[in-house]
Design a protein around this motif. Structure first.
Motif, PDB file in Angstrom:
ATOM      1  N   TYR A  53      -0.667   2.251 -13.472  1.00 36.93           N
ATOM      2  CA  TYR A  53      -2.192   2.839 -13.306  1.00 36.93           C
ATOM      3  C   TYR A  53      -3.091   1.735 -13.208  1.00 36.93           C
ATOM      4  O   TYR A  53      -4.019   1.764 -12.532  1.00 36.93           O
ATOM      5  CB  TYR A  53      -2.411   3.926 -14.581  1.00 36.93           C
ATOM      6  CG  TYR A  53      -3.668   4.690 -14.222  1.00 36.93           C
ATOM      7  CD1 TYR A  53      -3.655   5.497 -13.501  1.00 36.93           C
ATOM      8  CD2 TYR A  53      -4.673   3.946 -15.051  1.00 36.93           C
ATOM      9  CE1 TYR A  53      -5.082   6.275 -13.341  1.00 36.93           C
ATOM     10  CE2 TYR A  53      -6.142   4.636 -14.717  1.00 36.93           C
ATOM     11  CZ  TYR A  53      -6.148   5.806 -14.130  1.00 36.93           C
ATOM     12  OH  TYR A  53      -7.724   6.232 -13.670  1.00 36.93           O
TER      13      TYR A  53
ATOM     14  N   MET B 156       1.678   1.961  -3.600  1.00 36.10           N
ATOM     15  CA  MET B 156       0.477   2.353  -4.176  1.00 36.10           C
ATOM     16  C   MET B 156       0.623   4.021  -4.041  1.00 36.10           C
ATOM     17  O   MET B 156      -0.097   4.791  -4.907  1.00 36.10           O
ATOM     18  CB  MET B 156      -0.582   1.688  -3.754  1.00 36.10           C
ATOM     19  CG  MET B 156      -0.591   0.282  -4.287  1.00 36.10           C
ATOM     20  SD  MET B 156      -0.925   0.208  -5.858  1.00 36.10           S
ATOM     21  CE  MET B 156      -1.347  -1.533  -6.190  1.00 36.10           C
TER      22      MET B 156
ATOM     23  N   THR C 217       0.953  -1.118   0.055  1.00 39.02           N
ATOM     24  CA  THR C 217      -0.128   0.009  -0.001  1.00 39.02           C
ATOM     25  C   THR C 217       0.955   1.360   0.024  1.00 39.02           C
ATOM     26  O   THR C 217       0.547   2.162  -0.471  1.00 39.02           O
ATOM     27  CB  THR C 217      -1.040   0.031   1.427  1.00 39.02           C
ATOM     28  OG1 THR C 217      -0.034  -0.028   2.272  1.00 39.02           O
ATOM     29  CG2 THR C 217      -1.895  -1.102   1.191  1.00 39.02           C
TER      30      THR C 217
ATOM     31  N   TYR D 121       7.315   8.710  -9.285  1.00 39.87           N
ATOM     32  CA  TYR D 121       7.996   8.190  -8.216  1.00 39.87           C
ATOM     33  C   TYR D 121       9.218   8.921  -8.076  1.00 39.87           C
ATOM     34  O   TYR D 121      10.213   9.006  -8.935  1.00 39.87           O
ATOM     35  CB  TYR D 121       8.260   6.904  -8.538  1.00 39.87           C
ATOM     36  CG  TYR D 121       8.807   5.857  -7.460  1.00 39.87           C
ATOM     37  CD1 TYR D 121       8.416   5.706  -6.306  1.00 39.87           C
ATOM     38  CD2 TYR D 121       9.998   5.067  -7.474  1.00 39.87           C
ATOM     39  CE1 TYR D 121       8.904   4.967  -5.208  1.00 39.87           C
ATOM     40  CE2 TYR D 121      10.590   4.223  -6.655  1.00 39.87           C
ATOM     41  CZ  TYR D 121      10.063   4.310  -5.517  1.00 39.87           C
ATOM     42  OH  TYR D 121      10.470   3.741  -4.247  1.00 39.87           O
TER      43      TYR D 121
ATOM     44  N   ILE E 141      -6.387   7.533  -4.010  1.00 37.65           N
ATOM     45  CA  ILE E 141      -6.267   6.978  -5.252  1.00 37.65           C
ATOM     46  C   ILE E 141      -7.352   8.016  -5.950  1.00 37.65           C
ATOM     47  O   ILE E 141      -8.414   7.705  -5.670  1.00 37.65           O
ATOM     48  CB  ILE E 141      -6.283   5.379  -5.393  1.00 37.65           C
ATOM     49  CG1 ILE E 141      -5.132   4.667  -4.797  1.00 37.65           C
ATOM     50  CG2 ILE E 141      -6.075   5.254  -6.875  1.00 37.65           C
ATOM     51  CD1 ILE E 141      -5.251   3.314  -4.760  1.00 37.65           C
TER      52      ILE E 141
ATOM     53  N   LEU F  17      -7.223   4.317   1.088  1.00 39.01           N
ATOM     54  CA  LEU F  17      -6.985   4.217  -0.301  1.00 39.01           C
ATOM     55  C   LEU F  17      -7.860   4.663  -1.320  1.00 39.01           C
ATOM     56  O   LEU F  17      -7.529   5.083  -2.443  1.00 39.01           O
ATOM     57  CB  LEU F  17      -6.708   2.619  -0.728  1.00 39.01           C
ATOM     58  CG  LEU F  17      -5.197   1.950   0.250  1.00 39.01           C
ATOM     59  CD1 LEU F  17      -5.698   0.425   0.047  1.00 39.01           C
ATOM     60  CD2 LEU F  17      -4.171   2.587  -0.093  1.00 39.01           C
TER      61      LEU F  17
ATOM     62  N   GLN G 256      -2.563  -1.132 -11.939  1.00 40.75           N
ATOM     63  CA  GLN G 256      -2.703  -1.795 -10.428  1.00 40.75           C
ATOM     64  C   GLN G 256      -3.297  -0.901  -9.388  1.00 40.75           C
ATOM     65  O   GLN G 256      -3.917  -1.482  -8.545  1.00 40.75           O
ATOM     66  CB  GLN G 256      -1.027  -2.006 -10.156  1.00 40.75           C
ATOM     67  CG  GLN G 256      -0.437  -3.154 -10.789  1.00 40.75           C
ATOM     68  CD  GLN G 256      -0.324  -3.136 -12.206  1.00 40.75           C
ATOM     69  OE1 GLN G 256      -0.066  -2.187 -12.842  1.00 40.75           O
ATOM     70  NE2 GLN G 256      -0.592  -4.398 -12.723  1.00 40.75           N
ATOM     71  N   LEU G 257      -3.091   0.559  -9.898  1.00 37.00           N
ATOM     72  CA  LEU G 257      -3.787   1.501  -8.756  1.00 37.00           C
ATOM     73  C   LEU G 257      -5.113   1.292  -9.104  1.00 37.00           C
ATOM     74  O   LEU G 257      -6.035   1.218  -8.050  1.00 37.00           O
ATOM     75  CB  LEU G 257      -3.437   2.851  -9.260  1.00 37.00           C
ATOM     76  CG  LEU G 257      -2.014   3.543  -8.704  1.00 37.00           C
ATOM     77  CD1 LEU G 257      -1.546   4.865  -9.405  1.00 37.00           C
ATOM     78  CD2 LEU G 257      -2.197   3.623  -7.194  1.00 37.00           C
TER      79      LEU G 257
ATOM     80  N   ASN H  19       1.449   7.170 -15.904  1.00 32.31           N
ATOM     81  CA  ASN H  19       1.883   6.083 -14.895  1.00 32.31           C
ATOM     82  C   ASN H  19       1.741   4.617 -15.349  1.00 32.31           C
ATOM     83  O   ASN H  19       0.834   4.065 -15.531  1.00 32.31           O
ATOM     84  CB  ASN H  19       0.737   6.322 -13.605  1.00 32.31           C
ATOM     85  CG  ASN H  19       1.215   5.639 -12.335  1.00 32.31           C
ATOM     86  OD1 ASN H  19       1.933   4.907 -12.352  1.00 32.31           O
ATOM     87  ND2 ASN H  19       0.567   6.288 -11.256  1.00 32.31           N
TER      88      ASN H  19
ATOM     89  N   ARG I 132      -8.056   0.088  -5.883  1.00 33.39           N
ATOM     90  CA  ARG I 132      -9.175   0.947  -5.544  1.00 33.39           C
ATOM     91  C   ARG I 132     -10.498   0.028  -5.761  1.00 33.39           C
ATOM     92  O   ARG I 132     -11.431   0.187  -4.860  1.00 33.39           O
ATOM     93  CB  ARG I 132      -9.084   2.233  -6.489  1.00 33.39           C
ATOM     94  CG  ARG I 132     -10.070   3.351  -6.002  1.00 33.39           C
ATOM     95  CD  ARG I 132     -10.073   4.529  -6.651  1.00 33.39           C
ATOM     96  NE  ARG I 132     -10.604   5.731  -6.093  1.00 33.39           N
ATOM     97  CZ  ARG I 132     -11.889   5.967  -5.846  1.00 33.39           C
ATOM     98  NH1 ARG I 132     -12.667   5.187  -6.463  1.00 33.39           N
ATOM     99  NH2 ARG I 132     -12.481   6.771  -5.119  1.00 33.39           N
TER     100      ARG I 132
ATOM    101  N   ALA J 187       0.748   7.022  -6.675  1.00 34.64           N
ATOM    102  CA  ALA J 187      -0.610   7.672  -6.845  1.00 34.64           C
ATOM    103  C   ALA J 187      -0.634   8.895  -7.764  1.00 34.64           C
ATOM    104  O   ALA J 187      -1.705   9.190  -8.543  1.00 34.64           O
ATOM    105  CB  ALA J 187      -1.476   7.792  -5.608  1.00 34.64           C
TER     106      ALA J 187
ATOM    107  N   CYS K 121      -3.151   8.182 -16.977  1.00 31.62           N
ATOM    108  CA  CYS K 121      -2.926   6.780 -16.938  1.00 31.62           C
ATOM    109  C   CYS K 121      -1.861   6.580 -18.113  1.00 31.62           C
ATOM    110  O   CYS K 121      -1.506   5.504 -18.477  1.00 31.62           O
ATOM    111  CB  CYS K 121      -4.276   5.966 -17.661  1.00 31.62           C
ATOM    112  SG  CYS K 121      -5.442   7.277 -18.685  1.00 31.62           S
TER     113      CYS K 121
END
Length: 227
Positions: free
Chosen positions: A201, A83, A80, A91, A171, A167, A203-204, A198, A208, A87, A195
């Protein structure tokens, strides 16, 4: 908001978990109104002092003292935390350093973080070359360098309503629209949708969705405020 579902984690673990996530969210030095609202809601829900400074960052050592003995909780916390770090679509090295410290303190492998470092937005060239060399093989080039972290993140299950709500708020509910930035009537930059920026994205979005499903199906909560 109180849930009828019993979390497998103690209140101490959940508080440490959320403080860890907030530490990652604040790692870049930003503290926007949305984050302030999230913190206020969390402090009220956890029935602790509602002053923002009381729900502060957590050190790697303090986090480990609460989560290290539960390897499943520690691993899910790190998932998490990653994530939350990605988000916003970037990074950074400061987020990477903090996640590295958390990982070391919790006694976890850094395989996923090594892959994630390929996406660092502000890593010096010499360090980037070092990371690339570490993650490459002599046999053949790795086509999807983020496959390990994708697979690792997809293994996260949601088991605590407080973490799920956090989360859902952190997100974005949808991919922000692409837009042009103009100055004096002339386009100076084109910003693609999140999108497209990232690489994790999906996975995010998946996380969610699992958090929303957990709140709706298992906790029987009204999730309309997150949609």
């Amino acid at each position: 908001m109180t849930s009828v579902v019993k979390s497998p984690y103690t209140n101490e673990q959940v508080v440490a978990w959320l403080r860890g996530l907030l530490s990652v969210a604040w790692a870049d030095g930003d503290f926007d109104p949305q984050e302030q609202d999230i913190i206020t809601a969390l402090t009220q829900e956890l029935t602790i002092d509602t002053k923002l400074e009381s729900f502060d960052k957590i050190s790697p050592e303090e986090l480990a003292s609460v989560l290290k003995d539960d390897s499943v909780a520690a691993e899910n916390f790190l998932r998490t935390a990653v994530m939350v770090a990605i988000a916003d679509g970037t990074y950074s090295s400061v987020e990477d350093r903090l996640l590295h410290q958390f990982c070391q303190a919790l006694g976890l492998q850094e395989t996923a973080l090594i892959s994630l470092r390929q996406t660092l937005c502000d890593l010096p060239t010499e360090e980037l070359d070092s990371v690339s060399a570490t993650s490459s093989t002599d046999e053949e080039p790795q086509i999807d360098v983020l496959h390990p972290v994708r697979e690792w993140l997809d293994g996260l299950d949601i088991h605590d309503p407080k973490v799920a709500r956090f989360l859902c708020k952190m997100i974005p509910p949808q991919c922000p629209f692409e837009r042009d930035v103009t100055l004096f009537g002339k386009k100076i930059v084109h910003i693609p949708p999140l999108c497209k920026l990232n690489p994790l994205y999906e996975q995010l979005v998946g996380l969610r969705f699992r958090a929303l499903s957990y709140l709706a199906d298992e906790c029987h909560e009204d999730i309309s405020e997150y949609c």
